[in-house]
Design a protein around this motif. Structure first.
Motif, short mmCIF file in Angstrom:
data_model
loop_
_atom_site.label_atom_id
_atom_site.label_comp_id
_atom_site.label_asym_id
_atom_site.label_seq_id
_atom_site.Cartn_x
_atom_site.Cartn_y
_atom_site.Cartn_z
N GLN A 108 18.21 -41.76 -92.33
CA GLN A 108 17.27 -42.19 -93.37
C GLN A 108 16.41 -40.99 -93.75
O GLN A 108 15.91 -40.27 -92.88
N HIS A 109 16.26 -40.80 -95.04
CA HIS A 109 15.45 -39.67 -95.52
C HIS A 109 14.55 -40.17 -96.64
O HIS A 109 15.01 -40.78 -97.60
N TYR A 110 13.24 -39.93 -96.47
CA TYR A 110 12.25 -40.35 -97.45
C TYR A 110 11.51 -39.12 -97.97
O TYR A 110 11.15 -38.22 -97.18
N ARG A 111 11.28 -39.10 -99.28
CA ARG A 111 10.62 -37.94 -99.89
C ARG A 111 9.62 -38.41 -100.93
O ARG A 111 9.92 -39.25 -101.78
N LEU A 112 8.41 -37.87 -100.88
CA LEU A 112 7.38 -38.12 -101.89
C LEU A 112 6.79 -36.77 -102.25
O LEU A 112 6.34 -36.03 -101.36
N TYR A 113 6.78 -36.43 -103.56
CA TYR A 113 6.28 -35.10 -103.93
C TYR A 113 5.69 -35.14 -105.33
O TYR A 113 5.99 -36.02 -106.14
#
Length: 821
Positions: free
Chosen positions: A372-377
């Motif tokens: 699982q990979h989560y990204r917020l940018y």
């Protein structure tokens, strides 16, 4: 009358008056009287712009009266500019006739440099791959699409859905993968750890070959691959979308993706959801390969506002992948795959055969990886006078679980959580005396934690990375010069890491706290700083508009990754026990590039030569005892210890693309990629001879040819249909790292592929959908790539059919439909 009604009436009158004072620009973009769809038409110095429809028409409304420069561009064509003056209330007709150009020399790229730079002006070897090219190359994952379009890029694979990019013979942490400019941070040290990116949401890939990408610091020793998500340009207050359906016959992959985009005044919003489900792949030697099924779900969203002061963009991505990894165990006589059913007492050569119904199912077996990979940018640009400031801030979390206990399927063997905070600030100064200068600082803060697991290959660590750089470029007549310098500092540390027997499940567990009686110190405390100076200097000599000469020299830097310095345990997915070395120094390399590009009337020719010397090169070597026999720490798993020496690589990429002006329907693209890699450890070579002479994972000579026929005339129902024939030829690889049988020779092979694609339109000329059909490995060739890790998944000295290891995927026919709306 209420004041609110007066206010509304005022707005209506004011808006009508304002719009009446504005102008409209419309027209058609074509080439040789053939309309160009999805061409970009932009009014320079304003926010106005659009794309052409399927019949090449465009319209831009609400343009403030004045004089402007209008740009029209499209992939595969030369950009054209026209100066206009538009008056209040006027509808101006402006048509563009673009010249065909199969090369992408005029493409603007941002990867590896600080300002948007045309490929032709950049001395660094850069390649661009568009969404149209990706759609034509129907693939199982995004990296495989890039490989088909960019010579010099290859991949180490572990089945169809795990491809780790290599650039010119270097991979793993030496290739920096970006998503929309932010570095992709997962557990990328693993052999079977893929790229956590939605392939259906990428509109463009930019590839930098070599260490000259000063904007990113450590881990870009071999180069950079930047995946850019789809951000359509649409009219205000309009909703746009697309639906993609994908099916592959070999592993019965089902792919779906739905994307939506909405534009309201200065705001743009996008949303995309994608999913893939695949069974085990097959080939003519192994049948269905047990342990290669997978499923994947993705979600991404973005909001962006464009103002006079610049723009701000906020985006988020969610990646969820469940991936089987085969171990290669088989029945010795029938060569049918077997499966592990025991933990204690497991005999890898005496397991039950996998039933046929479990070879052809979308349901995963109990032994799989869950990533699982989560990204917020956020990505912002603020205009400051004639310069601008770019700020990128992001947070990522990568969660990796590897389940390898058949008697306790809910118990993860590996369970690690990686948290990363990224920061990147650049200031593009106003040009001074024609010199464009950029100052920047960027880096990351990272923590890794092990959770409820039984195997602990790496410690829990903390990492802080910071680097600063200066980059400048200037044009002196026909010569474009660019270069810069960068300084990096990376601090990494971890505390004592204790493990002990776990009586509840019979395996091991991590022990925290002060009570360490009866425990084993697997990772003693460690702390260290790594520093490095990197830089590049290059020039492009524009002999003419159609002939360019390029030269660049660059020094790269890479700090050792966590497994290279800290590993001491089993990676269940790779079936390898890794042993690190705490005394390692950072890697540095010095690479020279020279190139020539000839952009002629009927043909584009380019040639790039490189020479790369690496200091303190880190690689794996199998660990043997004093008798020369392999050390076995965990039964059924190999043991490898990292080594450090020096290395040299050199090679070339050549492309010859024919597009005769008088035969608009014909395009013949050809490429060659060649690389040789040598181990410079003189002591080891003196002891072991040619077995230690070469570097591991060096791709063989690769020739690729694509002959494409495109219908140029108008059709009542079809939009730009094409048919293509491809040849992928790989030479025999006899130059391999043979020490301890780590690698073996790989015979050469040739794959034949064919494809067809077209848009389908209605009577009004609107594109209803696009269809792509691709047949890869048309002749069902049985082959093993030397970069296929499954080639070495073998537990017997001999085989009844004379073949060992697992073979690559056989014939695969894929169907893709894209429905825009």
């Amino acid at each position: 009358m209420p004041k609110s009604l007066y206010f509304i009436l005022y707005l209506v009158v004011y808006s009508s008056t304002t719009f009446a004072q504005q102008g409209t620009l419309r027209g058609q973009v074509s080439s040789s009287q053939t309309p160009i769809d999805f061409a970009s038409v932009l009014v320079a110095g304003s926010k106005s712009g659009t794309h052409t429809s399927s019949n090449g028409h465009y319209a831009i409304q609400h343009i403030t009266p004045g004089t402007y420069v209008v740009n029209a561009s499209a992939i595969g064509f030369q950009k054209q500019q026209k100066k206009i003056t538009i008056k209040a209330g006027e509808t101006l007709v402006l048509n563009f006739e673009l010249q065909k150009a199969e090369s992408q020399l005029n493409d603007v790229v941002v990867t590896g440099v600080s300002r948007a730079t045309e490929v032709r002006k950049n001395p660094v070897p850069v390649a661009v791959m568009s969404k149209k090219d990706m759609d034509r190359h129907v693939n199982n994952n995004i990296i495989d699409a890039v490989i088909k379009g960019v010579p010099g890029v290859s991949a180490v694979t572990t089945g169809p859905n795990v491809s780790k990019p290599f650039i010119r013979g270097l991979g793993y942490n030496r290739v920096l993968t970006l998503y929309d400019g932010i570095r992709q941070e997962g557990q990328q040290w693993g052999d079977e750890h893929g790229i956590e990116i939605d392939q259906y949401g990428i509109t463009r890939a930019e590839v930098v070959k070599g260490p000259a990408s000063l904007s990113y610091g450590s881990d870009a020793l071999a180069g950079v691959i930047n995946m850019i998500p789809y951000l359509p340009a649409i009219d205000s207050n309009a909703l746009k979308g697309d639906y993609t359906a994908d099916y592959h016959t070999n592993n019965r992959l089902i792919g779906n993706s739905l994307g939506l985009a909405y534009n309201h005044n200065d705001w743009r919003y996008t949303l995309r959801g994608s999913g893939k489900w695949a069974q085990n792949y097959s080939n003519s030697v192994d049948g269905r390969v047990y342990g290669t099924a997978y499923n994947e779900l993705n979600l991404s969203a973005m909001a962006r506002v464009d103002k006079k002061w610049g723009y701000t963009q906020l985006a988020a991505t969610l990646f969820n992948n469940k991936q089987e990894i085969p171990d290669g165990s088989r029945d010795s006589l029938t060569r049918r795959f077997t499966r592990q059913v025991l933990d204690e007492g497991d005999d890898i050569k005496n397991r039950p055969i996998v039933p046929d119904n479990e070879l052809s199912t979308y349901q995963l077996n109990p032994l799989y990886q869950h990533i699982q990979h989560y990204r917020l940018y956020s990505n912002s640009r603020f205009n400051v006078g004639d310069g601008n400031i770019n700020i990128l801030l992001g947070g990522q979390q990568s969660i990796r679980r590897e389940y390898n206990h058949p008697t306790q399927p809910q118990q993860a063997g590996l369970y690690v959580v990686l948290n990363t905070l990224n920061y990147d600030v650049k200031y593009n100064l106003p040009a001074l005396a024609g010199i464009e200068t950029t100052l920047g600082v960027n880096g990351m803060y990272q923590t890794n934690q092990s959770k409820d697991a039984t195997d602990f290959p790496i410690p829990d660590y903390n990492l802080f990375d910071i680097g600063t750089f200066l980059f400048a470029k200037k044009t002196f007549g026909p010569i474009d010069i660019s270069g810069g310098i960068r300084y990096d500092n990376r601090h990494i540390s971890w505390n004592n890491f204790f493990v002990a027997d776990n009586p509840q499940n019979g395996f091991q567990r991590r022990v925290t706290g002060q009570d360490t009686i009866g425990t084993y110190l697997q990772f003693p405390a460690f702390t260290k700083n790594y520093t490095g100076v990197s830089g590049s200097l290059g020039l492009t000599y524009n002999v003419s508009q159609r002939l360019l000469l390029k030269a660049n020299i660059a020094r790269g830097y890479r700090a050792p990754n966590i497994t290279e310095i800290g590993s001491n345990g089993l990676d269940p997915g790779a079936h390898i026990v890794y042993l690190g070395n705490r005394t390692f120094k950072p890697e540095f390399n010095l690479q020279q590039d020279i190139g020539i590009i000839s952009y002629l009337k009927d043909v584009d020719i380019s040639a790039e030569l490189f020479n790369n010397y690496i200091y303190n090169y880190i690689y794996q070597a199998r660990l043997n005892n004093t008798n020369g026999q392999p050390v076995v720490i965990v039964p059924g798993n190999s043991t490898y210890q990292y080594q450090q020496s020096e290395a040299r690589l050199y090679g070339a990429e050549v492309t010859v693309n024919l597009h005769p002006e008088k035969l608009h329907w014909l395009c013949w693209n050809n490429s060659l990629a060649y690389v040789r890699g040598f181990n410079q450890n003189k002591t080891l070579i003196a002891q072991e001879g040619d077995a230690a002479k070469y570097l591991p994972f060096i791709p063989p000579l690769h020739l690729r040819s694509e002959l494409r026929f495109s219908l140029q005339g108008n059709s009542k129902t079809l939009v730009k249909p094409y048919f293509k024939i491809e040849t992928d030829a790989y030479a025999t690889q006899n130059e391999f790292y043979a020490l301890d049988n780590t690698e073996t020779a790989t015979p050469g092979y040739t794959l034949w592929n064919v494809g067809f694609g077209s848009g389908v339109k209605n009577k009004a000329g609107k594109t209803l959908f696009e269809v792509f059909v691709q047949a890869d490995n048309l002749l069902n060739k049985a082959y093993q790539s030397n970069l296929n890790r499954l080639k070495y998944f073998e537990y017997y000295q001999s085989s009844p059919n004379g073949r060992s290891g697992i073979y690559n995927i056989g014939r695969n026919i894929s169907f893709k439909i894209i429905v825009p709306f």
